[in-house]
Design a protein around this motif. Sequence first.
Motif, mmCIF file in Angstrom:
data_model
loop_
_atom_site.group_PDB
_atom_site.id
_atom_site.type_symbol
_atom_site.label_atom_id
_atom_site.label_comp_id
_atom_site.label_asym_id
_atom_site.label_seq_id
_atom_site.Cartn_x
_atom_site.Cartn_y
_atom_site.Cartn_z
ATOM 1 N N UNK A 42 0.800 -1.203 0.000
ATOM 2 C CA UNK A 42 0.000 0.000 0.000
ATOM 3 C C UNK A 42 0.838 1.261 0.000
ATOM 4 N N UNK A 43 0.207 2.357 -0.393
ATOM 5 C CA UNK A 43 0.851 3.676 -0.393
ATOM 6 C C UNK A 43 -0.196 4.709 0.007
ATOM 7 N N UNK A 44 0.164 5.575 0.958
ATOM 8 C CA UNK A 44 -0.722 6.636 1.428
ATOM 9 C C UNK A 44 -0.092 7.987 1.110
ATOM 10 N N UNK A 45 -0.902 8.924 0.645
ATOM 11 C CA UNK A 45 -0.394 10.224 0.215
ATOM 12 C C UNK A 45 -1.122 11.343 0.952
ATOM 13 N N UNK A 46 -0.365 12.165 1.680
ATOM 14 C CA UNK A 46 -0.942 13.261 2.436
ATOM 15 C C UNK A 46 -1.529 14.326 1.529
ATOM 16 N N UNK A 47 -2.665 14.878 1.962
ATOM 17 C CA UNK A 47 -3.374 15.875 1.148
ATOM 18 C C UNK A 47 -3.271 17.287 1.709
ATOM 19 N N UNK A 48 -2.618 17.458 2.850
ATOM 20 C CA UNK A 48 -2.375 18.800 3.379
ATOM 21 C C UNK A 48 -1.053 18.826 4.133
ATOM 22 N N UNK A 49 -0.641 19.995 4.580
ATOM 23 C CA UNK A 49 0.691 20.149 5.162
ATOM 24 C C UNK A 49 0.846 19.474 6.516
ATOM 25 N N UNK A 50 -0.266 19.212 7.219
ATOM 26 C CA UNK A 50 -0.183 18.571 8.525
ATOM 27 C C UNK A 50 -0.086 17.050 8.442
ATOM 28 N N UNK A 51 -0.270 16.514 7.252
ATOM 29 C CA UNK A 51 -0.245 15.068 7.057
ATOM 30 C C UNK A 51 1.092 14.642 6.463
ATOM 31 N N UNK A 52 1.704 13.549 6.998
ATOM 32 C CA UNK A 52 2.924 13.046 6.358
ATOM 33 C C UNK A 52 2.719 12.870 4.862
ATOM 34 N N UNK A 53 3.712 13.305 4.076
ATOM 35 C CA UNK A 53 3.551 13.321 2.629
ATOM 36 C C UNK A 53 3.390 11.963 1.996
ATOM 37 N N UNK A 54 4.134 10.980 2.494
ATOM 38 C CA UNK A 54 4.107 9.661 1.876
ATOM 39 C C UNK A 54 4.263 8.580 2.943
ATOM 40 N N UNK A 55 3.588 7.472 2.708
ATOM 41 C CA UNK A 55 3.742 6.287 3.553
ATOM 42 C C UNK A 55 3.639 5.059 2.661
ATOM 43 N N UNK A 56 4.590 4.141 2.819
ATOM 44 C CA UNK A 56 4.621 2.920 2.017
ATOM 45 C C UNK A 56 4.758 1.713 2.946
ATOM 46 N N UNK A 57 4.097 0.615 2.582
ATOM 47 C CA UNK A 57 4.188 -0.555 3.445
ATOM 48 C C UNK A 57 3.972 -1.850 2.655
ATOM 49 N N UNK A 58 4.470 -2.923 3.244
ATOM 50 C CA UNK A 58 4.254 -4.288 2.766
ATOM 51 C C UNK A 58 3.830 -5.106 3.973
ATOM 52 N N UNK A 59 2.811 -5.969 3.810
ATOM 53 C CA UNK A 59 2.322 -6.693 4.969
ATOM 54 C C UNK A 59 1.936 -8.129 4.655
ATOM 55 N N UNK A 60 1.628 -8.869 5.716
ATOM 56 C CA UNK A 60 1.257 -10.273 5.597
ATOM 57 C C UNK A 60 0.227 -10.594 6.669
ATOM 58 N N UNK A 61 -0.701 -11.497 6.343
ATOM 59 C CA UNK A 61 -1.715 -11.953 7.292
ATOM 60 C C UNK A 61 -1.848 -13.467 7.168
ATOM 61 N N UNK A 62 -2.052 -14.140 8.317
ATOM 62 C CA UNK A 62 -2.192 -15.593 8.301
ATOM 63 C C UNK A 62 -3.151 -16.037 9.403
ATOM 64 N N UNK A 63 -4.053 -16.952 9.058
ATOM 65 C CA UNK A 63 -4.983 -17.532 10.039
ATOM 66 C C UNK A 63 -4.533 -18.938 10.381
ATOM 67 N N UNK A 64 -4.546 -19.241 11.679
ATOM 68 C CA UNK A 64 -4.118 -20.553 12.152
ATOM 69 C C UNK A 64 -5.303 -21.310 12.765
#
Length: 291
Positions: free
Chosen positions: A269-291
């Motif tokens: 995922x990638x998140x993009x800030x829309x104003x000056x108070x929001x961090x400009x960019x955020x990137x992540x990779x994740x994993x989920x597993x059910x046991x």
Amino acid sequence: MRRSTGNELTKWNGTWGMAALACLCATVARADDGFSLFDPAPDSDLRAFCTDRPTKGTGPCTVDAGHLQIESDIFNATIANAGGTTTDTDVFTSPNFRLGLTDTVDAEINISPFVQVVTRDHATGRRMTASGFGDTFVRIKTSLVGNGSGDFSAAFDPWLKLPTADSALGNGAVEAGGVLPLAFTLSDVWSASAVPEIDLLKNADNGGRHAAGVLALGVTRTLSSQVSASAELWGDIDGDPSGTVSEYSFDLAATWQPPGVKDLQFDVGANFGLNRDTPGQQYYVGISHRF
């Protein structure tokens, strides 16, 4: 910044501990009509794999009774620029452990074993680094209707933050909030979500508390039996007495389930800030597993 006193922490933990105990007793009483932690749902009765990842909005589904689900960032990087200063926040895994208590209730605990914050002042060239364990979040989510299937689903998901982070990484305060995830099936391939949230946060300048409101609005498109893509608008209005701060972002994410594996999911995922108070960019990779 004043840290929470021992009496304050005891009072908050006692109040929420009693609430959690009451909720747990209620779930045990309700478990007679279905599966429970000690009478797990068999594989043949498991619901479709459903996670709270990857977007910021929480999902309305709970984990099947007697099963453990782990959802985590593998790596999460946030870049914020303000006033000639760049702050990079890197999270190296942040597992959320979710345990199904009944058919409609799960208990969750989210930790961040290692967080690193690097701040660079471009005018002076000064660089500061802080790292260590992050704050801990606990939740008890209850499905109100649908539990992730059908035309409409809703849940109630209160959370409590325990200040386990170092003072350089957290505000040292117990905080809490309540989330109401809502999901709507629009067609065979399209779905929508609305996730309102009300939080009670520590004031920046004193030991009091103030309210903050959060709303995430999203749409998801199923591209195949293994792949889905989501877009989300997210907003957070923090009414701190020292000055209201409003953050807004536009977020994109995708998930992939390996063919033939029903209990494993990867996401980006990638998140993009829309104003000056929001961090400009955020990137992540994740994993989920059910046991």
